[in-house]
Design a protein around this motif. Structure first.
Motif, PDB file in Angstrom:
ATOM      1  N   LYS A 152      17.550  81.784  53.803  1.00 54.66           N
ATOM      2  CA  LYS A 152      18.871  82.052  54.388  1.00 54.66           C
ATOM      3  C   LYS A 152      19.295  80.963  55.363  1.00 54.66           C
ATOM      4  O   LYS A 152      20.094  81.204  56.256  1.00 54.66           O
ATOM      5  N   LEU A 153      18.774  79.757  55.205  1.00 52.33           N
ATOM      6  CA  LEU A 153      19.144  78.643  56.077  1.00 52.33           C
ATOM      7  C   LEU A 153      19.345  77.390  55.241  1.00 52.33           C
ATOM      8  O   LEU A 153      18.444  76.953  54.525  1.00 52.33           O
ATOM      9  N   SER A 154      20.546  76.813  55.326  1.00 53.69           N
ATOM     10  CA  SER A 154      20.865  75.609  54.572  1.00 53.69           C
ATOM     11  C   SER A 154      21.233  74.480  55.540  1.00 53.69           C
ATOM     12  O   SER A 154      21.981  74.682  56.501  1.00 53.69           O
ATOM     13  N   ILE A 155      20.682  73.288  55.293  1.00 53.50           N
ATOM     14  CA  ILE A 155      21.026  72.087  56.059  1.00 53.50           C
ATOM     15  C   ILE A 155      22.037  71.299  55.237  1.00 53.50           C
ATOM     16  O   ILE A 155      21.768  70.966  54.074  1.00 53.50           O
ATOM     17  N   ASN A 156      23.201  70.988  55.827  1.00 53.59           N
ATOM     18  CA  ASN A 156      24.313  70.464  55.041  1.00 53.59           C
ATOM     19  C   ASN A 156      24.861  69.156  55.587  1.00 53.59           C
ATOM     20  O   ASN A 156      24.864  68.919  56.802  1.00 53.59           O
ATOM     21  N   LEU A 157      25.374  68.331  54.675  1.00 51.91           N
ATOM     22  CA  LEU A 157      26.061  67.093  55.033  1.00 51.91           C
ATOM     23  C   LEU A 157      27.367  67.049  54.248  1.00 51.91           C
ATOM     24  O   LEU A 157      27.364  67.234  53.023  1.00 51.91           O
ATOM     25  N   GLU A 158      28.485  66.811  54.954  1.00 50.13           N
ATOM     26  CA  GLU A 158      29.792  66.793  54.311  1.00 50.13           C
ATOM     27  C   GLU A 158      30.545  65.505  54.638  1.00 50.13           C
ATOM     28  O   GLU A 158      30.429  64.980  55.752  1.00 50.13           O
ATOM     29  N   TYR A 159      31.316  65.032  53.671  1.00 52.24           N
ATOM     30  CA  TYR A 159      32.232  63.923  53.884  1.00 52.24           C
ATOM     31  C   TYR A 159      33.652  64.484  53.749  1.00 52.24           C
ATOM     32  O   TYR A 159      33.997  65.071  52.711  1.00 52.24           O
ATOM     33  N   ILE A 160      34.451  64.323  54.791  1.00 47.81           N
ATOM     34  CA  ILE A 160      35.750  64.989  54.880  1.00 47.81           C
ATOM     35  C   ILE A 160      36.863  63.949  55.003  1.00 47.81           C
ATOM     36  O   ILE A 160      36.738  62.981  55.762  1.00 47.81           O
ATOM     37  N   ILE A 161      37.937  64.162  54.252  1.00 48.50           N
ATOM     38  CA  ILE A 161      39.088  63.265  54.304  1.00 48.50           C
ATOM     39  C   ILE A 161      40.342  64.071  54.642  1.00 48.50           C
ATOM     40  O   ILE A 161      40.973  64.648  53.754  1.00 48.50           O
ATOM     41  N   PRO A 162      40.717  64.142  55.926  1.00 49.44           N
ATOM     42  CA  PRO A 162      41.983  64.783  56.282  1.00 49.44           C
ATOM     43  C   PRO A 162      43.163  63.895  55.859  1.00 49.44           C
ATOM     44  O   PRO A 162      43.059  62.670  55.852  1.00 49.44           O
ATOM     45  N   LYS A 163      44.261  64.521  55.503  1.00 53.02           N
ATOM     46  CA  LYS A 163      45.484  63.799  55.168  1.00 53.02           C
ATOM     47  C   LYS A 163      46.615  64.382  56.011  1.00 53.02           C
ATOM     48  O   LYS A 163      47.270  65.358  55.629  1.00 53.02           O
ATOM     49  N   PHE A 164      46.820  63.789  57.192  1.00 53.23           N
ATOM     50  CA  PHE A 164      47.866  64.270  58.094  1.00 53.23           C
ATOM     51  C   PHE A 164      49.194  63.594  57.756  1.00 53.23           C
ATOM     52  O   PHE A 164      49.257  62.374  57.591  1.00 53.23           O
ATOM     53  N   ASP A 165      50.254  64.402  57.657  1.00 57.59           N
ATOM     54  CA  ASP A 165      51.562  63.835  57.331  1.00 57.59           C
ATOM     55  C   ASP A 165      52.677  64.259  58.282  1.00 57.59           C
ATOM     56  O   ASP A 165      53.796  63.751  58.193  1.00 57.59           O
ATOM     57  N   LYS A 166      52.379  65.174  59.224  1.00 64.67           N
ATOM     58  CA  LYS A 166      53.377  65.633  60.196  1.00 64.67           C
ATOM     59  C   LYS A 166      52.812  65.543  61.608  1.00 64.67           C
ATOM     60  O   LYS A 166      51.601  65.655  61.812  1.00 64.67           O
ATOM     61  N   PHE A 167      53.688  65.350  62.592  1.00 68.16           N
ATOM     62  CA  PHE A 167      53.262  65.354  63.977  1.00 68.16           C
ATOM     63  C   PHE A 167      54.292  66.102  64.822  1.00 68.16           C
ATOM     64  O   PHE A 167      55.455  66.248  64.453  1.00 68.16           O
ATOM     65  N   GLU A 168      53.827  66.571  65.986  1.00 70.33           N
ATOM     66  CA  GLU A 168      54.707  67.198  66.974  1.00 70.33           C
ATOM     67  C   GLU A 168      54.198  66.839  68.357  1.00 70.33           C
ATOM     68  O   GLU A 168      53.018  67.028  68.658  1.00 70.33           O
ATOM     69  N   SER A 169      55.071  66.303  69.205  1.00 67.13           N
ATOM     70  CA  SER A 169      54.669  65.882  70.542  1.00 67.13           C
ATOM     71  C   SER A 169      55.859  65.946  71.485  1.00 67.13           C
ATOM     72  O   SER A 169      56.926  65.388  71.186  1.00 67.13           O
ATOM     73  N   GLY A 170      55.677  66.643  72.610  1.00 72.65           N
ATOM     74  CA  GLY A 170      56.727  66.717  73.616  1.00 72.65           C
ATOM     75  C   GLY A 170      58.048  67.264  73.098  1.00 72.65           C
ATOM     76  O   GLY A 170      59.110  66.797  73.512  1.00 72.65           O
ATOM     77  N   GLY A 171      57.973  68.220  72.210  1.00 72.09           N
ATOM     78  CA  GLY A 171      59.190  68.807  71.654  1.00 72.09           C
ATOM     79  C   GLY A 171      59.778  68.029  70.494  1.00 72.09           C
ATOM     80  O   GLY A 171      60.772  68.455  69.888  1.00 72.09           O
ATOM     81  N   MET A 172      59.195  66.869  70.174  1.00 76.92           N
ATOM     82  CA  MET A 172      59.649  66.074  69.037  1.00 76.92           C
ATOM     83  C   MET A 172      58.709  66.279  67.859  1.00 76.92           C
ATOM     84  O   MET A 172      57.507  66.456  68.038  1.00 76.92           O
ATOM     85  N   GLU A 173      59.247  66.288  66.656  1.00 79.49           N
ATOM     86  CA  GLU A 173      58.419  66.418  65.470  1.00 79.49           C
ATOM     87  C   GLU A 173      59.004  65.610  64.328  1.00 79.49           C
ATOM     88  O   GLU A 173      60.196  65.299  64.309  1.00 79.49           O
ATOM     89  N   GLY A 174      58.141  65.232  63.384  1.00 82.95           N
ATOM     90  CA  GLY A 174      58.604  64.440  62.257  1.00 82.95           C
ATOM     91  C   GLY A 174      57.466  64.014  61.366  1.00 82.95           C
ATOM     92  O   GLY A 174      56.331  64.488  61.495  1.00 82.95           O
ATOM     93  N   ASP A 175      57.758  63.107  60.449  1.00 81.57           N
ATOM     94  CA  ASP A 175      56.755  62.585  59.529  1.00 81.57           C
ATOM     95  C   ASP A 175      55.969  61.462  60.208  1.00 81.57           C
ATOM     96  O   ASP A 175      56.560  60.594  60.871  1.00 81.57           O
ATOM     97  N   ILE A 176      54.658  61.471  60.008  1.00 75.12           N
ATOM     98  CA  ILE A 176      53.819  60.416  60.571  1.00 75.12           C
ATOM     99  C   ILE A 176      54.227  59.043  60.037  1.00 75.12           C
ATOM    100  O   ILE A 176      54.161  58.039  60.743  1.00 75.12           O
ATOM    101  N   SER A 177      54.710  58.997  58.796  1.00 75.28           N
ATOM    102  CA  SER A 177      55.087  57.719  58.188  1.00 75.28           C
ATOM    103  C   SER A 177      56.257  57.049  58.896  1.00 75.28           C
ATOM    104  O   SER A 177      56.476  55.843  58.725  1.00 75.28           O
ATOM    105  N   THR A 178      56.999  57.804  59.706  1.00 80.15           N
ATOM    106  CA  THR A 178      58.128  57.195  60.417  1.00 80.15           C
ATOM    107  C   THR A 178      57.686  56.385  61.620  1.00 80.15           C
ATOM    108  O   THR A 178      58.435  55.533  62.099  1.00 80.15           O
TER     109      THR A 178
END
Length: 201
Positions: A152-178
């Motif tokens: 009941k015990l597993s040792i794991n290794l993962e490779y993770i690729i997040p893909k963020f495309d939106k942001f919000e900061s100080g009441g402003m929001e938009g596409d990261i590509s901008t």
């Protein structure tokens, strides 16, 4: 006639035995986990100098799903995490980050070895510093491998690729590509998990 009865009787016993064996391997899968990961973000603003952000911290969560046969399983997964965030930008202040990911995972177990791939349909990372906080949202892909050191015990290794495309900061929001011409993120996670399924296997 007696031979036919014996043959069909034998086949029936074999089929029933196979069904019982298959069913004994199936069951609801519950797998809590805790780990440590390191994420690297390489960003290049559309105007300005490129920089690198490194996030280091702990994560925890759980999987809930179903084991279909001797090895195949499918589960929903939810992860939370937090830690320290460091930027290579000159004059940047110390900051922290937190994250949450909801998604699904499909995997296969072979003896003590485990392999899986996952998709996070909702990924969010929040960075906080002296100037405030910024939220990044998007999706996530990952692959992983594990080894059952104990039943009941597993040792794991993962490779993770997040893909963020939106942001919000100080009441402003938009596409990261901008605001970024490049915003690439990848992470490696080392974790312990505790897989239980109701079949008792």
């Amino acid at each position: 006639m007696n031979k036919l009865v014996k043959v069909f009787g034998g086949l029936g016993t074999l089929v029933v035995g196979m069904l019982i064996s298959w069913q004994s391997q199936a069951g609801v899968l519950v797998e809590p986990f805790v780990g440590y990961d390191q994420e690297k973000i390489e960003a290049e603003p559309t105007a300005g100098t490129g920089f690198t952000v490194t996030n280091k911290g702990f994560n925890y969560g759980a999987r809930l799903g179903y084991r279909f046969n001797q090895g195949l399983w499918l589960a929903g997964e939810y992860t939370l995490g937090s830690g320290d965030s460091e930027s290579s930008q000159a004059g940047s202040s110390s900051s922290t980050y937190s994250k949450s990911i909801a998604g699904a995972v499909i995997g296969y177990d072979v003896n003590r070895f485990r392999f899986w791939g996952g998709y996070g349909f909702s990924a969010k990372s929040t960075v906080k510093d002296d100037s405030g906080e910024t939220d990044f949202t998007g999706t996530m892909l990952k692959v992983g491998a594990g080894y059952k050191a104990l039943n009941k015990l597993s040792i794991n290794l993962e490779y993770i690729i997040p893909k963020f495309d939106k942001f919000e900061s100080g009441g402003m929001e938009g596409d990261i590509s901008t605001i970024f011409s490049k915003f690439d993120s990848s992470a490696v996670s080392l974790s312990l998990s505790f897989p239980f399924d109701l079949s008792g296997k």
